[in-house]
Structures are given as C-alpha cells and as structure tokens.
Design an enzyme around this catalytic site. Structure first.
Site, PDB file in Angstrom:
ATOM      1  N   ASP A 473       0.827  -1.212   0.000  1.00  0.00           N
ATOM      2  CA  ASP A 473       0.000   0.000   0.000  1.00  0.00           C
ATOM      3  C   ASP A 473       0.858   1.257   0.000  1.00  0.00           C
ATOM      4  OD1 ASP A 473      -2.343   1.449   0.087  1.00  0.00           O
ATOM      5  OD2 ASP A 473      -3.179   0.338   1.773  1.00  0.00           O
ATOM      6  N   ASP A 542     -10.675   2.172  -3.188  1.00  0.00           N
ATOM      7  CA  ASP A 542     -11.212   1.913  -1.851  1.00  0.00           C
ATOM      8  C   ASP A 542     -12.734   1.956  -1.873  1.00  0.00           C
ATOM      9  OD1 ASP A 542      -9.003   1.350  -0.363  1.00  0.00           O
ATOM     10  OD2 ASP A 542      -8.729   3.359   0.445  1.00  0.00           O
TER      11      ASP A 542
HETATM   12  C1  GLA Z   1      -5.752   1.805   2.225  1.00  0.00           C
HETATM   13  C2  GLA Z   1      -6.162   0.647   1.351  1.00  0.00           C
HETATM   14  C3  GLA Z   1      -7.215  -0.164   2.051  1.00  0.00           C
HETATM   15  C4  GLA Z   1      -6.686  -0.656   3.369  1.00  0.00           C
HETATM   16  C5  GLA Z   1      -6.237   0.527   4.211  1.00  0.00           C
HETATM   17  C6  GLA Z   1      -5.556   0.081   5.464  1.00  0.00           C
HETATM   18  O1  GLA Z   1      -6.776   2.736   2.341  1.00  0.00           O
HETATM   19  O2  GLA Z   1      -6.597   1.094   0.111  1.00  0.00           O
HETATM   20  O3  GLA Z   1      -7.603  -1.256   1.245  1.00  0.00           O
HETATM   21  O4  GLA Z   1      -5.625  -1.534   3.157  1.00  0.00           O
HETATM   22  O5  GLA Z   1      -5.331   1.362   3.496  1.00  0.00           O
HETATM   23  O6  GLA Z   1      -5.123   1.139   6.223  1.00  0.00           O
END
Ligand code: GLA
Length: 723
Positions: A473, A542
C-alpha cells in the site's frame, strides 16, 4: 521487418500490419514528422509538407522565411530555434544558454528493444534508434521506437547523454512528441479522486494547451497517465483514436496543443514542473517509456490493443496467465479491531467456499492500534497477536488457504520507533514542520540507506514467515519536496523517489518470486503500467460500492486489462457511501476483475456463505475470460441508466455479458443489449433465457434484459458457441 529506411528519400517507415508512422531527415538535418495513422503505401510523402511564411515569427537560421520549425511537424521539438510550440526537451547549459540544435547523426535498427535503465518497460522486438547530435553543446539524444508487426503499437523513449566536459541541466525530458496535420480532435482523459478514480471524461480540443498531469509524486488517482486523442466522430466502436500511456509511477504530464497552424502536437513524459536533472560529463538520462496505440475502430479497439500488449509484454509474467488468488481480506470486516481468534474465525467461516487466500490487512505491526501510529515498525504487535503471525499462517495453510500480509513500507508515522531513530529519513523541507497525510510522512527513497532498510525489513518478514501474498500500500502523496542528500539537486527528488521504489520492487518481487504482490495506493491512486510490470493486480479503488465501481472499472478498462483490476464483494450498507446493492449484483460487478471478498464472513448465515461458494464456482467458470478475453464495453455507465460489459474468448466460442440497471423504472421500455465480437454465422446458446441463436442475430437484434424490479439489479448472460 517492421522498420524500413529509404536511403534516397531519407525516410523512415515504421509499419505494423495496420499502421504507418513516417518521418524523414530533412535537408537541414532535423527529423520532420510526416504521418501517423492507418497503414499507407511506402512512398515519398514530402508533397504533404506545407511550408508557409506565417509572419510575425522566425525561420531557421540562414533559410528562407517560410522555413520555420514552427511550420514543420517535428519528431523531437526543442525550444529556442523557431518552434514555439511545446518542446519534448529543454536544456540549461553552463554558459546560461537554453538553446540546442539537435540534428540527425546516425541510426541503427535492433532486433530486440534494450531494457530501460532502472525503469520497467514493455518487452519488445524490432527497435529503431536514432541519434541526434548537438555539436555546440556535445549533447547526444537517442530516440527509441519499438514497432510490433501484429499490434498497432509504438513504444517510445529517449536517452540523453552529456558527452561534453561541463555539466548541463535537463529542464524537460519528455518521452515523445507527435505532430498531427489538423486540429479536429476530442480528448479523453481519466480524472478522478480517492474513492472515484478514473472517471472517463471527453472534451473538445481547441486552440491552446490541454494538459493532464500529476505533481503529487505518484501517477495519482486525480489523473491517470493516459490520454486518448479522438476524431470528433469516434465512438466506442468506430473512428480513429490515438491512445497514449506512460510506463511510469511518478509525476507525469501529457499536453495536447493546437497553435496557429491548426495542427495538433501531443507531447508527454515526466512532469517538468519542479523537475530538473543535472547531467555531469559522461552522464545519461533515460526517460520512461511511452506507449502509443492507434485504433481505426474506436475506443474499444484501442483498449483491446492495450490489454493484449500489457498481458503479453508487460504484466509480471510469473502470474499474468494464471488464476489469481481469490481472497478474503479482513480490512472492511475488522479494521484495526482484531485478534488471533477473530482472524482464525474468518478463515474458518469461508472454508469450503472456494476462497483460497486470507489477507491480513493493516494493523498487525508496531503500535498500530489506529492509523496514527506504527508505520515504519515492521515487527509484529505482540500485544494484539501474542503468538505472532505463525498461528494464523498455519491455520490458513491447514485449511488449504494461502496467507497474505499488508505492508506500507514507503511510509512512516511520527509516532514510530523508526521515525524516532531516523527523523531525517522522512521527506521534509528545512526549517518547516512537514505536512502530513493520514498522519504519516513519506520516507525518502532517493536515499540508498532508506531503500536498503525497506528491502531488509520486508525481506526478513518474508523469509521468516510462510507468506504467499503481499498487499503493498501507499496512502498519501508528496509535499515538502526536499532531500537532505540532494542539496541543490532537489528538483531530482520525485524522479529519484520513483527510481528508488523500482529498485525496492526489483529486490523484493524478484527476490521472492513465489509471492504474489498486489499493488494499492489508498485503493487505485497509483494505477499505471509500471506498477503492473511488478504487481499483476492493483486494488482498483477503496470504493467497493458495486454501482460506483461500474464507472471506476469502466474508466480503468480504457487501457488496463480486467485481470489487473482487483475487485471485492463487500458488505451493505456500503462502508464508503452507505448504498445498499443486492448481494448478487456485488458479485457480478466484482467478477469483472480479479475477484475477492472483504466483509465479515463470521457474521454471515449459512445461506449467505453457501452463496459465496456458488459465486466463486461461477467465477471459476468465467475466469479464463477475465484473464485472456476481449473486452467490449456495450455502453457508457456515466451517460445512461445502464452498465453493460462483455468479455469474449479469443476464439469467439464463449462470452459473458454483465448488465446492471442502477435505478429501477416501473413500466419501462424494453432494455436491449447488443453483444459484440461473436461469429456472425455461428450458433450460440445463451444460458439465461434459454436462447439458441446465430451470432448475427444476437449482435443485431440484441437481447432483452428482464431486470428485477429493484435498484442496482444485474443480469449476467453466459454465452457458448454450439456449432
Ligand atoms: C488503504 C487501502 C485499504 C486498506 C487501508 C488500510 O486505504 O486502500 O484497502 O488496506 O489502506 O489502512
């Protein structure tokens, strides 16, 4: 052979089966672009060069007034020698001059495209390399063109070398320039934001400069490094389209300019905003690779070309042709609130459903009780998981599932041991408190010791635990652009960060070849071809709401194959927007990509769990279409109360049509979808509806879709050739 040089005409012909790209060395030694488009005869095209003294301008030194670089179509435009349009390159020389005079020196044709120094690129064959030479400043510029006989694709990049004895600065180093002889175009870009990435947007081009760019240090969710230039009459299925995409994960810019000649110039590459690169004597700078696709049959053919090219020649070959993991991810199920028992219960709950990978998301390390602390401390949080990761990994493996783990290694929280030990490792400007994003700071990947640290800590975890999958990420964009190690060369920071990131990817992704790496940046905020070189799939957004996902996945499909879109079935009311969509619809939309689940399965009843099994079985049946099929977008979900997409196998024997009607309309007119890409004369069986019809009938009379009387309902059609 796809590359020809006519010695007498001093003309290069770059040809694929369906396209020609032609330019010549003109009498003054510079490269005069002549044509790019549908395949034409290999002949003298100089009759098309229209030179005219437009007045109130300038002309090439010592040449007649009508011979201005501003009226030529130029292959490698620079600034200061009579071309006033956007340049591909800009220099700053030691003596204060910015003016370069690059002329043809030599060329060679290679059988295989060389790799780009420190950056991912598309694999390719026959490549033309043309060297331009500025004798006054001892600068060599090599332009690379890779041509594919079977695909209407040209790859471009440049290498710039300082062969003199004093340093020089590159103020702009774009990857390509293309001039077109008229201005009747629209442009289509992929703007967006976190939770609504890549919403396709089309606008007319007029005099001036249309720019898409990122200054955020990443390729970004706000604008993708993609631009299509379309004829006004071009549609999804017809008309000319030129698609441009950059194999790069940092700041980029594409500019489409119409100037006084009513001609179009498109240039693009690393954004030159806050960019400068010092070339010491002997140094070379390599630009990232630009991908140019020509389509004579609309956006659909352009996308299918990008998809074929990326699946065959770009995406990590270890995974691209194989089933992707079908995950259950705990993020939306638990957020930070989990313990060993809860994670094992999730694993237990999906046993027998066909889900094959459990992914432990954020919160397992450091003092990570929420998103304000812990990034940088990649050690298991023993208060939360007192026996470490091992019991969870073993539990997953015992149940026949693989184990995946979340990392965000490019980042650090101020509240972390790493930051307390190395505050200078975070990007910050001298004397200023750095801006934060999600309470975090960005590590300075332009520094070798920082990259080495990341490689070591992540490697240690991968070595010491049986991890099969990593979700990588990156959750904020860059500010305070300064690096203590770069001093006056501070404008190199963003590009050096990207090069550092690729170095880390090379070490970890090639160092652990069995591990499947998924990319992520607050969802889809770093979705670009360079990421796909390493990460066979990227968490698309997301936003997991099935309705909004139709537009996000539609836009993303403009140049990225469906197999690379990571898509999860999540809970309702949806956590991002509160919308309630039917369970079946959530699965149908998530099936148009690398599918998975992200909800608390321990709270599901046996019927709902049985439904997961049915959905996964269904996905298995169509997975080959997602991995290898041709995509046909049957309508634009942003324009109509309908989303319809089709996948067809390469041999046209099998197809899937997925349709969603967002808002239910009582007593509505019949909704028809018209499949594409089938064999006219073959007979097909449409399982839903129990229809046996010829391909020509289905494609021309369409299928009437019987929607259930509720919002966001979907219907899917499984179509099979029967003779
Ligand atoms: C980001 C990712 C999510 C999740 C969060 C965790 O927003 O896109 O899928 O992994 O971080 O903090």
């Amino acid at each position: 052979m796809a590359i020809f040089f006519d010695e007498a005409l001093k003309t290069f012909y770059l040809e694929s089966k369906d396209t020609s790209y032609v330019f010549r060395i003109n009498e003054n030694g510079f490269l005069n672009h002549l044509y790019y488009g549908k395949r034409i005869a290999r002949e003298d095209l100089t009759y098309s060069v229209y030179l005219v003294d437009r007045g109130h301008g300038s002309n090439i030194a010592g040449r007649p007034r009508y011979e201005s670089l501003n009226v030529y179509m130029n292959e490698c435009p620079t600034y200061g020698r009579s071309d006033y349009r956007e340049s591909m390159l800009a220099f700053f020389f030691e003596n204060g001059s910015r003016v370069s005079d690059l002329v043809y020196k030599n060329h060679r044709i290679l059988d295989k495209k060389p790799e780009l120094c420190g950056m991912p690129s598309v694999k390719g064959g026959e490549t033309l390399v043309i060297e331009l030479w500025d004798s006054l400043n001892s600068v060599s510029v090599e332009l690379f063109y890779t041509v594919f006989e079977e695909l209407p694709v040209i790859l471009r990049h440049a290498e710039i070398k300082n062969l003199g004895s004093v340093a020089l600065t590159l103020d702009r180093a774009y990857s390509f320039a293309v001039d077109m002889p008229d201005a009747n175009w629209d442009v289509l870009a992929l703007p967006g934001a976190h939770l609504r990435e890549r919403f396709a947007e089309r606008s007319p081009l007029s005099h001036g400069i249309f720019t898409v760019d990122s200054k955020r240090g990443v390729s970004s969710g706000q604008m993708n490094p993609f631009l299509a230039v379309l004829r006004k009459n071009a549609t999804e299925e017809s008309g000319e389209v030129y698609g441009y995409n950059l194999v790069y994960s940092g700041d980029f810019a594409f500019k489409a300019q119409v100037e006084q000649n009513d001609e179009l110039r498109v240039v693009g590459g690393i954004n030159d905003h806050d960019f400068a690169w010092e070339l010491l004597p002997g140094d070379m700078f390599t630009t990232p690779e630009a991908v140019m696709v020509y389509s004579d049959a609309g956006l659909g053919k352009m996308s299918r070309t990008f998809h074929d090219l990326y699946r065959e020649n770009l995406v990590n070959p270890r995974f691209v042709k194989k089933s992707h993991p079908i995950v259950i991810n705990n993020w939306e199920a638990t957020y930070f609130n989990f313990d060993t028992e809860k994670l094992c219960a999730i694993i237990d709950s999906v046993e027998g459903t066909g889900i094959d990978t459990f992914v432990l998301d954020d919160g397992w390390f450091g003092k990570r009780l929420n998103d304000r602390a812990g990034l940088g401390d990649w050690f298991v949080n023993m208060e939360k998981l007192p026996h470490g990761l091992t019991p969870i990994i073993e539990h997953a493996h015992k149940k026949g599932m693989k184990f995946g783990l979340w990392f965000e290694p490019e980042m650090v929280n101020a509240n972390s041991d790493l930051y307390r030990a190395h505050p200078d490792w975070a990007i910050h400007a001298p004397g200023l408190e750095p801006c934060t994003g999600r309470d975090q700071l960005i590590l300075d990947l332009s520094r070798d010791e920082v990259c080495d640290y990341i490689i070591k800590v992540v490697s240690d975890i991968l070595k010491n635990n049986a991890i099969d999958y990593v979700k990588w990420d990156m959750n904020r964009t860059m500010t305070d652009n300064h690096s203590a190690s770069l001093g006056k060369r501070g404008k190199e920071l963003h590009h050096r960060y990207v090069l550092g990131f690729y170095k880390i990817c090379e070490a970890l992704i090639n160092g652990f070849p069995h591990v499947f790496f998924e990319g992520c940046a607050s969802g889809g905020c770093r979705f670009d071809p360079a990421m796909l070189y390493y990460f066979p799939q990227i968490w698309t957004s997301d936003d997991s709401d099935a309705y909004l996902r139709t537009a996000i996945q539609y836009g993303t499909s403009m140049c990225y194959p469906l197999s690379t879109h990571s898509c999860h079935v999540s809970a309702v009311p949806n956590h991002q927007c509160g919308r309630v969509t039917p369970y079946a619809s959530r699965a149908s939309i998530a099936h148009l990509g690398a599918t998975g689940y992200e909800l608390d399965t321990t709270k599901m009843d046996p019927d709902e769990l049985a439904e997961i099994k049915a959905q996964v079985d269904d996905y298995k049946e169509i997975e080959d279409l997602v991995l290898f099929g041709d995509l046909y977008r049957l309508n634009d979900p942003q324009k109509e109360n309908l989303f319809a997409e089709q996948l067809v196998s390469k041999d046209r024997s099998k197809a899937l049509v997925t349709v969603m009607r967002p808002l239910a309309i009582p007593n509505a007119a019949a909704i028809r979808v018209y499949p594409r890409g089938l064999d006219d004369d073959a007979t097909y069986f449409v399982r839903e509806g129990n229809l046996t019809k010829k391909g020509s009938t289905l494609m021309n009379l369409g299928i009437i879709v019987p929607f259930a009387p509720r919002d966001f309902s979907t219907v899917t059609y499984h179509i099979k050739k029967v003779d």
